[in-house]
Design a protein around this motif. Sequence first.
Motif, PDB file in Angstrom:
ATOM      1  N   GLU A 106       0.825  -1.197   0.000  1.00 20.07           N
ATOM      2  CA  GLU A 106       0.000   0.000   0.000  1.00 20.07           C
ATOM      3  C   GLU A 106       0.870   1.262   0.000  1.00 20.07           C
ATOM      4  O   GLU A 106       0.543   2.229  -0.665  1.00 20.07           O
ATOM      5  N   LYS A 107       1.941   1.205   0.766  1.00 21.83           N
ATOM      6  CA  LYS A 107       2.840   2.361   0.834  1.00 21.83           C
ATOM      7  C   LYS A 107       3.464   2.632  -0.535  1.00 21.83           C
ATOM      8  O   LYS A 107       3.526   3.782  -0.980  1.00 21.83           O
ATOM      9  N   THR A 108       3.887   1.571  -1.222  1.00 29.08           N
ATOM     10  CA  THR A 108       4.488   1.722  -2.543  1.00 29.08           C
ATOM     11  C   THR A 108       3.465   2.269  -3.531  1.00 29.08           C
ATOM     12  O   THR A 108       3.791   3.120  -4.366  1.00 29.08           O
ATOM     13  N   LYS A 109       2.228   1.797  -3.446  1.00 26.36           N
ATOM     14  CA  LYS A 109       1.169   2.317  -4.320  1.00 26.36           C
ATOM     15  C   LYS A 109       0.953   3.807  -4.076  1.00 26.36           C
ATOM     16  O   LYS A 109       0.786   4.586  -5.013  1.00 26.36           O
ATOM     17  N   ALA A 110       0.962   4.193  -2.817  1.00 30.71           N
ATOM     18  CA  ALA A 110       0.782   5.606  -2.482  1.00 30.71           C
ATOM     19  C   ALA A 110       1.926   6.442  -3.047  1.00 30.71           C
ATOM     20  O   ALA A 110       1.697   7.512  -3.625  1.00 30.71           O
ATOM     21  N   TYR A 111       3.161   5.945  -2.895  1.00 30.98           N
ATOM     22  CA  TYR A 111       4.310   6.661  -3.442  1.00 30.98           C
ATOM     23  C   TYR A 111       4.233   6.744  -4.968  1.00 30.98           C
ATOM     24  O   TYR A 111       4.582   7.759  -5.559  1.00 30.98           O
ATOM     25  N   SER A 112       3.770   5.677  -5.608  1.00 23.70           N
ATOM     26  CA  SER A 112       3.682   5.724  -7.069  1.00 23.70           C
ATOM     27  C   SER A 112       2.632   6.742  -7.516  1.00 23.70           C
ATOM     28  O   SER A 112       2.829   7.432  -8.522  1.00 23.70           O
ATOM     29  N   ASN A 113       1.530   6.866  -6.765  1.00 26.34           N
ATOM     30  CA  ASN A 113       0.529   7.887  -7.098  1.00 26.34           C
ATOM     31  C   ASN A 113       1.114   9.290  -6.957  1.00 26.34           C
ATOM     32  O   ASN A 113       0.884  10.152  -7.800  1.00 26.34           O
ATOM     33  N   LEU A 114       1.878   9.502  -5.892  1.00 25.29           N
ATOM     34  CA  LEU A 114       2.543  10.800  -5.712  1.00 25.29           C
ATOM     35  C   LEU A 114       3.552  11.046  -6.833  1.00 25.29           C
ATOM     36  O   LEU A 114       3.646  12.157  -7.359  1.00 25.29           O
ATOM     37  N   SER A 115       4.288  10.002  -7.201  1.00 25.80           N
ATOM     38  CA  SER A 115       5.293  10.136  -8.266  1.00 25.80           C
ATOM     39  C   SER A 115       4.637  10.469  -9.598  1.00 25.80           C
ATOM     40  O   SER A 115       5.173  11.250 -10.385  1.00 25.80           O
ATOM     41  N   ARG A 116       3.468   9.882  -9.877  1.00 24.44           N
ATOM     42  CA  ARG A 116       2.746  10.195 -11.117  1.00 24.44           C
ATOM     43  C   ARG A 116       2.340  11.658 -11.157  1.00 24.44           C
ATOM     44  O   ARG A 116       2.482  12.328 -12.189  1.00 24.44           O
ATOM     45  N   LYS A 117       1.842  12.145 -10.045  1.00 21.67           N
ATOM     46  CA  LYS A 117       1.444  13.554  -9.970  1.00 21.67           C
ATOM     47  C   LYS A 117       2.661  14.461 -10.169  1.00 21.67           C
ATOM     48  O   LYS A 117       2.600  15.456 -10.882  1.00 21.67           O
ATOM     49  N   LEU A 144       5.400  13.710 -11.757  1.00 21.87           N
ATOM     50  CA  LEU A 144       5.848  13.588 -13.145  1.00 21.87           C
ATOM     51  C   LEU A 144       5.050  14.524 -14.045  1.00 21.87           C
ATOM     52  O   LEU A 144       5.613  15.231 -14.878  1.00 21.87           O
ATOM     53  N   LYS A 145       3.752  14.550 -13.837  1.00 20.52           N
ATOM     54  CA  LYS A 145       2.883  15.420 -14.635  1.00 20.52           C
ATOM     55  C   LYS A 145       3.186  16.893 -14.357  1.00 20.52           C
ATOM     56  O   LYS A 145       3.295  17.706 -15.267  1.00 20.52           O
ATOM     57  N   LYS A 146       3.349  17.199 -13.068  1.00 18.73           N
ATOM     58  CA  LYS A 146       3.580  18.579 -12.640  1.00 18.73           C
ATOM     59  C   LYS A 146       4.931  19.112 -13.139  1.00 18.73           C
ATOM     60  O   LYS A 146       5.059  20.289 -13.456  1.00 18.73           O
ATOM     61  N   THR A 147       5.949  18.249 -13.194  1.00 18.92           N
ATOM     62  CA  THR A 147       7.301  18.692 -13.551  1.00 18.92           C
ATOM     63  C   THR A 147       7.593  18.532 -15.047  1.00 18.92           C
ATOM     64  O   THR A 147       8.738  18.663 -15.466  1.00 18.92           O
ATOM     65  N   HIS A 148       6.558  18.230 -15.813  1.00 19.25           N
ATOM     66  CA  HIS A 148       6.722  18.068 -17.264  1.00 19.25           C
ATOM     67  C   HIS A 148       7.760  17.002 -17.612  1.00 19.25           C
ATOM     68  O   HIS A 148       8.653  17.208 -18.413  1.00 19.25           O
ATOM     69  N   ARG A 149       7.636  15.858 -16.915  1.00 16.48           N
ATOM     70  CA  ARG A 149       8.454  14.671 -17.179  1.00 16.48           C
ATOM     71  C   ARG A 149       9.946  14.925 -16.903  1.00 16.48           C
ATOM     72  O   ARG A 149      10.813  14.496 -17.634  1.00 16.48           O
ATOM     73  N   ASP A 150      10.191  15.584 -15.804  1.00 18.82           N
ATOM     74  CA  ASP A 150      11.543  15.837 -15.310  1.00 18.82           C
ATOM     75  C   ASP A 150      12.254  14.503 -15.070  1.00 18.82           C
ATOM     76  O   ASP A 150      11.635  13.538 -14.612  1.00 18.82           O
ATOM     77  N   PRO A 151      13.573  14.409 -15.361  1.00 19.82           N
ATOM     78  CA  PRO A 151      14.302  13.150 -15.171  1.00 19.82           C
ATOM     79  C   PRO A 151      14.218  12.584 -13.751  1.00 19.82           C
ATOM     80  O   PRO A 151      14.112  11.374 -13.573  1.00 19.82           O
ATOM     81  N   VAL A 152      14.240  13.436 -12.740  1.00 22.15           N
ATOM     82  CA  VAL A 152      14.144  12.951 -11.359  1.00 22.15           C
ATOM     83  C   VAL A 152      12.788  12.293 -11.134  1.00 22.15           C
ATOM     84  O   VAL A 152      12.691  11.221 -10.530  1.00 22.15           O
ATOM     85  N   ALA A 153      11.740  12.907 -11.642  1.00 23.60           N
ATOM     86  CA  ALA A 153      10.402  12.350 -11.488  1.00 23.60           C
ATOM     87  C   ALA A 153      10.247  11.056 -12.290  1.00 23.60           C
ATOM     88  O   ALA A 153       9.617  10.100 -11.817  1.00 23.60           O
ATOM     89  N   LEU A 154      10.831  11.007 -13.480  1.00 26.60           N
ATOM     90  CA  LEU A 154      10.806   9.774 -14.276  1.00 26.60           C
ATOM     91  C   LEU A 154      11.470   8.634 -13.514  1.00 26.60           C
ATOM     92  O   LEU A 154      10.944   7.520 -13.449  1.00 26.60           O
ATOM     93  N   ARG A 155      12.627   8.930 -12.938  1.00 23.61           N
ATOM     94  CA  ARG A 155      13.379   7.925 -12.176  1.00 23.61           C
ATOM     95  C   ARG A 155      12.553   7.405 -10.995  1.00 23.61           C
ATOM     96  O   ARG A 155      12.444   6.206 -10.771  1.00 23.61           O
ATOM     97  N   GLU A 156      11.980   8.336 -10.238  1.00 24.45           N
ATOM     98  CA  GLU A 156      11.213   7.954  -9.048  1.00 24.45           C
ATOM     99  C   GLU A 156      10.042   7.039  -9.413  1.00 24.45           C
ATOM    100  O   GLU A 156       9.808   6.027  -8.756  1.00 24.45           O
TER     101      GLU A 156
END
Length: 167
Positions: A1-12, A14-26
């Motif tokens: 569940e924790k990993t799912k929550a982190y992936s949801n945050l990471s998706r947001k 990624l969208k917010k940062t216009h596919r920034d490399p750090v966000a892509l990696r995360e």
Amino acid sequence: EKTKAYSNLSRKKLKKTHRDPVALRELAIQFAHLGRHEEALNLWRELLKKQPQSAEAHLNMGTACWNLARYAEATDFADKALRLDPNLKEAKFNRAIALLLAGRAEETKSILQEVVAQHPEYPAAQFLLCVAHACLEEQSQIGSALNTLIPLSMGEYIGESFLDIAR
């Protein structure tokens, strides 16, 4: 569940940062943890377009490929990671596991003997070397390898580890 929550945050992110490399990696890392290896692979590919010299991206693409049973690709990505960083023990490990899963235990053993000699504190390599010995039916080396593994932190999980690799 924790990993799912982190992936949801990471998706947001990624969208917010216009596919920034750090966000892509995360997000790629989160997808890998969730077993979504094809999606992780696609994100690592996208990261490579922005950072073509990323040994980490090649390394993780190899991991995704061997999890997808695409062993030749996994080996190629490990080789690319090693060209970028020849000392990356994890890339050597990835190459070894891809070869092992493709039925090439002798090559696996050779790679892992070198890795273990250079990094005796690397239990994953020690474990996989033990598996290679088992695949090659090298009884005395199996016993010796097990004696090395049992006192390590993974020792109590050694049976589960063998079941995982057998699957």
